[in-house]
Design a protein around this motif. Structure first.
Motif, mmCIF file in Angstrom:
data_model
loop_
_atom_site.group_PDB
_atom_site.id
_atom_site.type_symbol
_atom_site.label_atom_id
_atom_site.label_comp_id
_atom_site.label_asym_id
_atom_site.label_seq_id
_atom_site.Cartn_x
_atom_site.Cartn_y
_atom_site.Cartn_z
ATOM 1 N N ALA A 29 0.857 -1.247 -0.062
ATOM 2 C CA ALA A 29 0.106 0.050 -0.041
ATOM 3 C C ALA A 29 1.142 1.230 0.044
ATOM 4 C CB ALA A 29 -0.997 0.248 1.246
ATOM 5 N N PHE A 30 1.792 0.915 0.766
ATOM 6 C CA PHE A 30 2.996 2.044 0.562
ATOM 7 C C PHE A 30 3.874 2.426 -0.324
ATOM 8 C CE2 PHE A 30 7.112 3.765 1.302
ATOM 9 C CZ PHE A 30 6.417 5.509 1.950
ATOM 10 N N ALA A 31 3.441 1.537 -1.435
ATOM 11 C CA ALA A 31 4.348 2.238 -2.481
ATOM 12 C C ALA A 31 3.616 1.921 -3.312
ATOM 13 C CB ALA A 31 5.201 0.159 -3.210
ATOM 14 N N HIS A 32 2.232 1.952 -3.522
ATOM 15 C CA HIS A 32 0.951 2.227 -4.445
ATOM 16 C C HIS A 32 1.003 4.029 -3.822
ATOM 17 C CE1 HIS A 32 0.006 -2.371 -4.743
ATOM 18 N NE2 HIS A 32 0.747 -1.173 -5.696
ATOM 19 N N LEU A 33 0.665 3.974 -2.688
ATOM 20 C CA LEU A 33 0.919 5.678 -2.035
ATOM 21 C C LEU A 33 1.716 6.230 -2.550
ATOM 22 C CD1 LEU A 33 -0.430 4.992 1.457
ATOM 23 C CD2 LEU A 33 -1.749 6.413 -0.101
ATOM 24 N N GLN A 99 -6.149 7.407 -4.596
ATOM 25 C CA GLN A 99 -7.320 6.776 -5.316
ATOM 26 C C GLN A 99 -6.448 5.380 -5.799
ATOM 27 O OE1 GLN A 99 -9.825 8.064 -9.415
ATOM 28 N NE2 GLN A 99 -8.397 8.876 -9.343
ATOM 29 N N PHE A 100 -5.209 5.802 -6.711
ATOM 30 C CA PHE A 100 -4.153 4.388 -7.018
ATOM 31 C C PHE A 100 -4.291 3.205 -5.144
ATOM 32 C CE2 PHE A 100 -3.788 6.431 -10.494
ATOM 33 C CZ PHE A 100 -3.893 6.136 -12.045
ATOM 34 N N CYS A 101 -3.895 3.143 -4.636
ATOM 35 C CA CYS A 101 -3.817 3.240 -3.298
ATOM 36 C C CYS A 101 -4.924 1.766 -3.695
ATOM 37 C CB CYS A 101 -3.625 3.774 -2.172
ATOM 38 S SG CYS A 101 -2.932 2.380 -0.996
ATOM 39 N N ILE A 102 -6.525 2.285 -2.824
ATOM 40 C CA ILE A 102 -7.372 1.760 -3.057
ATOM 41 C C ILE A 102 -8.158 0.648 -3.824
ATOM 42 C CG2 ILE A 102 -10.124 1.867 -2.598
ATOM 43 C CD1 ILE A 102 -9.825 4.431 -1.240
#
Length: 213
Positions: A29-33, A99-102
């Motif tokens: 999730a941290f990578a996506h955020l 948005q991209f993390c979710i």
């Protein structure tokens, strides 16, 4: 906005893959955020001038995009095309990151591409959450050389004082509708393009040259 979206994806996808290799699986999730936020910064270089011109035209200050650019550059300088840049990042960085993390976390959880309905919900929810930031960004961008607000904090304080806290949610309905539909189309095209490119990518056996017998 196609160029901005292309720039965003061009930064987001390779950076996401790099961060996913660097961090353990429980920190995906941290990578996506992070990738979403940095992709948003890159895209803002195109998004902000476009948004400034669009907002000025929507408020009736100009009748053509070219005329708006010439006038703003002449009267306000190059920085005029980046009016409200800080507030734009304040809105778009959380928006892109959340948005991209979710989206990515749902894809991981279900091990499949997010469908059209869930994409609408994700984008609409993100749009609703970031509406106050969008209101602030718009007010700072359209003020031009009038300097009605002295930065982000003053803008928030002035809006609440003169119009009440509910003013920070103005336009939430159209924003949710527009972002919900537009975002779902964006994700649909993104996933379709990724599948298309993956199918055309040669397999390891196909990419190896035949041995001479």
């Amino acid at each position: 906005m196609l160029r901005a979206s292309a720039l965003f994806v061009g930064v987001y996808e390779p950076l996401k893959q790099k961060l996913l290799r660097m961090f353990p699986e429980n920190l995906s999730a941290f990578a996506h955020l992070t990738a979403g936020a940095i992709g948003g910064i890159a895209a803002s270089l195109i998004r902000v001038p476009t948004e400034v011109v669009k907002q000025r035209m929507q408020t009736g200050q100009f009748t053509s995009a070219a005329g708006a650019v010439r006038f703003i550059a002449a009267k306000e300088g190059f920085k005029g095309l980046y009016a409200g840049y800080g507030s734009f990042l304040l809105r778009d960085l959380p928006f892109d990151a959340i948005q991209f993390c979710i989206y990515e976390q749902i894809r991981i959880g279900y091990m499949a591409a997010v469908n059209f309905s869930s994409s609408i919900i994700i984008c609409a929810l993100t749009g609703a959450i970031t509406t106050p930031l969008d209101v602030i960004k718009t007010r700072l961008m359209v003020q031009g050389s009038a300097n009605q607000y002295n930065g982000i904090v003053d803008c928030v304080q002035t809006i609440i004082k003169e119009e009440g806290p509910s003013a920070l949610l103005k336009g939430v309905g159209p924003r949710v509708l527009w972002i919900g539909i537009g975002g779902s189309i964006f994700f649909g095209v993104l996933e379709g393009t990724k599948r298309f490119l993956a199918e055309r990518r040669p397999t390891p056996s196909e990419s190896q040259p035949e041995k001479v017998k």
